[in-house]
Design a protein around this motif. Structure first.
Motif, PDB file in Angstrom:
ATOM      1  N   GLY A 114       0.808  -1.263   0.231  1.00 35.11           N
ATOM      2  CA  GLY A 114       0.053  -0.159  -0.059  1.00 35.11           C
ATOM      3  C   GLY A 114       0.835   1.276  -0.205  1.00 35.11           C
ATOM      4  N   TYR A 115       2.129   1.206   0.626  1.00 31.14           N
ATOM      5  CA  TYR A 115       2.987   2.487   0.888  1.00 31.14           C
ATOM      6  C   TYR A 115       3.627   2.768  -0.727  1.00 31.14           C
ATOM      7  N   ASP A 116       3.732   1.338  -1.199  1.00 26.65           N
ATOM      8  CA  ASP A 116       4.631   1.643  -2.402  1.00 26.65           C
ATOM      9  C   ASP A 116       3.742   2.194  -3.612  1.00 26.65           C
ATOM     10  N   LEU A 117       2.487   1.812  -3.692  1.00 26.93           N
ATOM     11  CA  LEU A 117       1.727   2.343  -4.474  1.00 26.93           C
ATOM     12  C   LEU A 117       1.195   3.696  -4.424  1.00 26.93           C
ATOM     13  N   THR A 118       1.094   3.854  -3.082  1.00 27.37           N
ATOM     14  CA  THR A 118       0.913   5.522  -2.801  1.00 27.37           C
ATOM     15  C   THR A 118       1.916   6.494  -3.057  1.00 27.37           C
ATOM     16  N   THR A 119       3.132   5.714  -2.841  1.00 31.62           N
ATOM     17  CA  THR A 119       4.208   6.615  -3.183  1.00 31.62           C
ATOM     18  C   THR A 119       4.383   6.861  -4.583  1.00 31.62           C
ATOM     19  N   PHE A 120       4.185   5.757  -5.383  1.00 30.75           N
ATOM     20  CA  PHE A 120       4.038   5.964  -6.953  1.00 30.75           C
ATOM     21  C   PHE A 120       3.157   7.000  -7.387  1.00 30.75           C
ATOM     22  N   LEU A 121       1.878   7.151  -6.694  1.00 31.72           N
ATOM     23  CA  LEU A 121       0.905   8.254  -7.199  1.00 31.72           C
ATOM     24  C   LEU A 121       1.447   9.575  -6.641  1.00 31.72           C
ATOM     25  N   ILE A 122       1.979   9.742  -5.623  1.00 33.16           N
ATOM     26  CA  ILE A 122       2.756  10.911  -5.076  1.00 33.16           C
ATOM     27  C   ILE A 122       3.748  11.367  -6.079  1.00 33.16           C
ATOM     28  N   GLY A 123       4.565  10.289  -6.409  1.00 34.06           N
ATOM     29  CA  GLY A 123       5.503  10.759  -7.303  1.00 34.06           C
ATOM     30  C   GLY A 123       5.193  11.286  -8.807  1.00 34.06           C
ATOM     31  N   LEU A 124       3.989  11.002  -9.061  1.00 36.34           N
ATOM     32  CA  LEU A 124       3.478  11.652 -10.347  1.00 36.34           C
ATOM     33  C   LEU A 124       2.997  12.875 -10.088  1.00 36.34           C
ATOM     34  N   GLY A 125       2.849  13.442  -8.936  1.00 39.78           N
ATOM     35  CA  GLY A 125       2.539  14.844  -8.547  1.00 39.78           C
ATOM     36  C   GLY A 125       1.207  14.924  -8.004  1.00 39.78           C
ATOM     37  N   HIS A 126       0.496  13.667  -7.370  1.00 40.93           N
ATOM     38  CA  HIS A 126      -0.677  13.833  -6.933  1.00 40.93           C
ATOM     39  C   HIS A 126      -0.784  14.311  -5.215  1.00 40.93           C
ATOM     40  N   LYS A 127      -1.452  15.120  -4.912  1.00 39.62           N
ATOM     41  CA  LYS A 127      -1.530  15.524  -3.678  1.00 39.62           C
ATOM     42  C   LYS A 127      -2.980  15.046  -2.978  1.00 39.62           C
ATOM     43  N   VAL A 272       2.676  -2.561 -10.999  1.00 38.86           N
ATOM     44  CA  VAL A 272       2.282  -2.836 -12.345  1.00 38.86           C
ATOM     45  C   VAL A 272       1.643  -1.493 -13.131  1.00 38.86           C
ATOM     46  N   ILE A 273       2.454  -0.900 -13.867  1.00 35.69           N
ATOM     47  CA  ILE A 273       2.050   0.390 -13.982  1.00 35.69           C
ATOM     48  C   ILE A 273       1.596   0.245 -15.529  1.00 35.69           C
ATOM     49  N   ARG A 274       0.102   0.919 -15.586  1.00 32.51           N
ATOM     50  CA  ARG A 274      -0.728   0.567 -16.809  1.00 32.51           C
ATOM     51  C   ARG A 274      -1.057   2.249 -17.158  1.00 32.51           C
ATOM     52  N   LYS A 275      -2.106   2.210 -18.204  1.00 30.88           N
ATOM     53  CA  LYS A 275      -2.613   3.609 -18.540  1.00 30.88           C
ATOM     54  C   LYS A 275      -3.559   4.269 -17.594  1.00 30.88           C
ATOM     55  N   SER A 276      -3.943   3.627 -16.591  1.00 37.99           N
ATOM     56  CA  SER A 276      -4.865   4.383 -15.915  1.00 37.99           C
ATOM     57  C   SER A 276      -4.269   5.485 -14.858  1.00 37.99           C
ATOM     58  N   THR A 277      -3.208   5.622 -14.935  1.00 36.09           N
ATOM     59  CA  THR A 277      -2.644   6.634 -13.918  1.00 36.09           C
ATOM     60  C   THR A 277      -1.574   7.636 -14.674  1.00 36.09           C
ATOM     61  N   ALA A 278      -1.612   8.915 -14.431  1.00 39.89           N
ATOM     62  CA  ALA A 278      -0.602   9.889 -15.136  1.00 39.89           C
ATOM     63  C   ALA A 278      -0.733  11.004 -14.244  1.00 39.89           C
ATOM     64  N   ARG A 279       0.049  12.018 -14.567  1.00 38.99           N
ATOM     65  CA  ARG A 279       0.417  13.283 -13.873  1.00 38.99           C
ATOM     66  C   ARG A 279      -1.063  13.827 -13.866  1.00 38.99           C
ATOM     67  N   PRO A 280      -1.186  14.638 -12.638  1.00 42.36           N
ATOM     68  CA  PRO A 280      -2.295  15.303 -12.681  1.00 42.36           C
ATOM     69  C   PRO A 280      -2.358  16.590 -13.509  1.00 42.36           C
ATOM     70  N   LYS A 281      -3.568  17.084 -13.727  1.00 37.67           N
ATOM     71  CA  LYS A 281      -3.735  18.372 -14.687  1.00 37.67           C
ATOM     72  C   LYS A 281      -2.879  19.458 -13.868  1.00 37.67           C
ATOM     73  N   SER A 282      -2.171  20.250 -14.690  1.00 33.46           N
ATOM     74  CA  SER A 282      -1.707  21.696 -13.878  1.00 33.46           C
ATOM     75  C   SER A 282      -2.737  22.565 -13.590  1.00 33.46           C
TER      76      SER A 282
END
Length: 282
Positions: A114-127, A272-282
């Motif tokens: 859970g920590y690792d996947l959340t960290t991935f989302l945070i790394g994309l820029g999600h807050k 497993v990184i697929r197409k449902s995640t990306a950087r947030p809109k600026s």
């Protein structure tokens, strides 16, 4: 009545039957059964019933078993374990959270996953990240949420109660939670669902509302069930390698180790990184 050679029991809670998690485990079970030329008995129990230990005892009376595999939360039900121990039935537990010197355990670190996947989302820029929780009485669900909270805390981000609804592990629950979150005045930019069934329901809800994934909201699940690869966009998720876990469980029972320090086997997770995640809109 003579015991059937290598008849293995798998005891689980009723909602697990038909889930993607269960399907992946069964693939592993079948491979293990082919290897050892053994058979599998699947028995589900309704956790609303108070007589589960008695029901387990009746199963053992009717059907002598060479071993039993217990997933969470049954693997931590001491009364059930005591009945199996008294009958001399070897037990493999999948992701237990209570200690036992009498079982063979396959352990997945759900908190770290859970920590690792959340960290991935945070790394994309999600807050502003939502987490759709599983049932509150299911320990795996709770420790995944703990991992989420820890990653958010380490990043200096706030965990908001209205972004963390409690539900079940099924699709219907995901529809309810997804609608709650996606209709908020201030939506999250990313949603982490506690399993892939929930995530696919959220994806359907987003589509019905005209929202694009991941352009409007990123979405991640957990388990890497087959459905995660079948939807569009395919889901970013955390793979538990449940097919391997099922295979290992059969192998563990039929050919158990002698040394006590090898009776607990870790099982690794993988993002497993697929197409449902990306950087947030600026």
């Amino acid at each position: 009545m003579q015991p059937i050679h290598h008849l293995i029991g798998f005891f689980c809670d009723t909602p697990m039957v038909g889930s993607g998690y269960m399907g992946m485990l069964q693939i592993g079970f079948m491979a293990g059964c082919r290897k050892w030329d053994c058979s599998l008995l699947i028995k589900s129990f309704d956790f609303q019933d108070k007589d589960i230990p008695e029901r387990v005892a009746r199963v053992l009376e009717r059907t002598p078993l060479s071993g039993v595999i217990l997933p969470e939360p049954m693997c931590d039900m001491q009364e059930v374990l005591d009945i199996l121990f008294a009958a001399g039935v070897p037990v493999v537990r999948i992701t237990p959270h209570s200690p036992s010197s009498q079982t063979l355990d396959i352990c997945i670190d759900n908190c770290q996953a859970g920590y690792d996947l959340t960290t991935f989302l945070i790394g994309l820029g999600h807050k502003r990240i939502a987490f759709i929780r599983g049932p509150s009485d299911h320990y795996d669900a709770e420790v995944r949420f703990e991992g989420f909270c820890k990653a958010m805390e380490d990043a200096g981000l706030e965990v908001l109660e209205d972004l963390c609804p409690i539900g079940s592990f099924d699709y219907a629950s995901g529809l309810i939670s997804g609608e709650k979150i996606l209709t908020l005045a201030e939506r999250p930019t990313a949603i982490f669902a506690c399993n892939d069934d929930i995530a696919t329901a959220v994806l359907a809800t987003a589509h019905s509302m005209g929202l694009k994934v991941p352009q409007d909201v990123s979405l991640a699940g957990f388990d890497d069930a087959p459905i995660a690869r079948m939807v569009w966009p395919p889901l970013t998720t955390c793979r538990q390698k449940m097919e391997l876990t099922g295979y290992m469980a059969i192998d563990f029972l039929i050919d158990p180790p002698n040394a006590s320090d090898t009776r607990r086997r870790p099982q690794q997770h993988e993002l497993v990184i697929r197409k449902s995640t990306a950087r947030p809109k600026s």
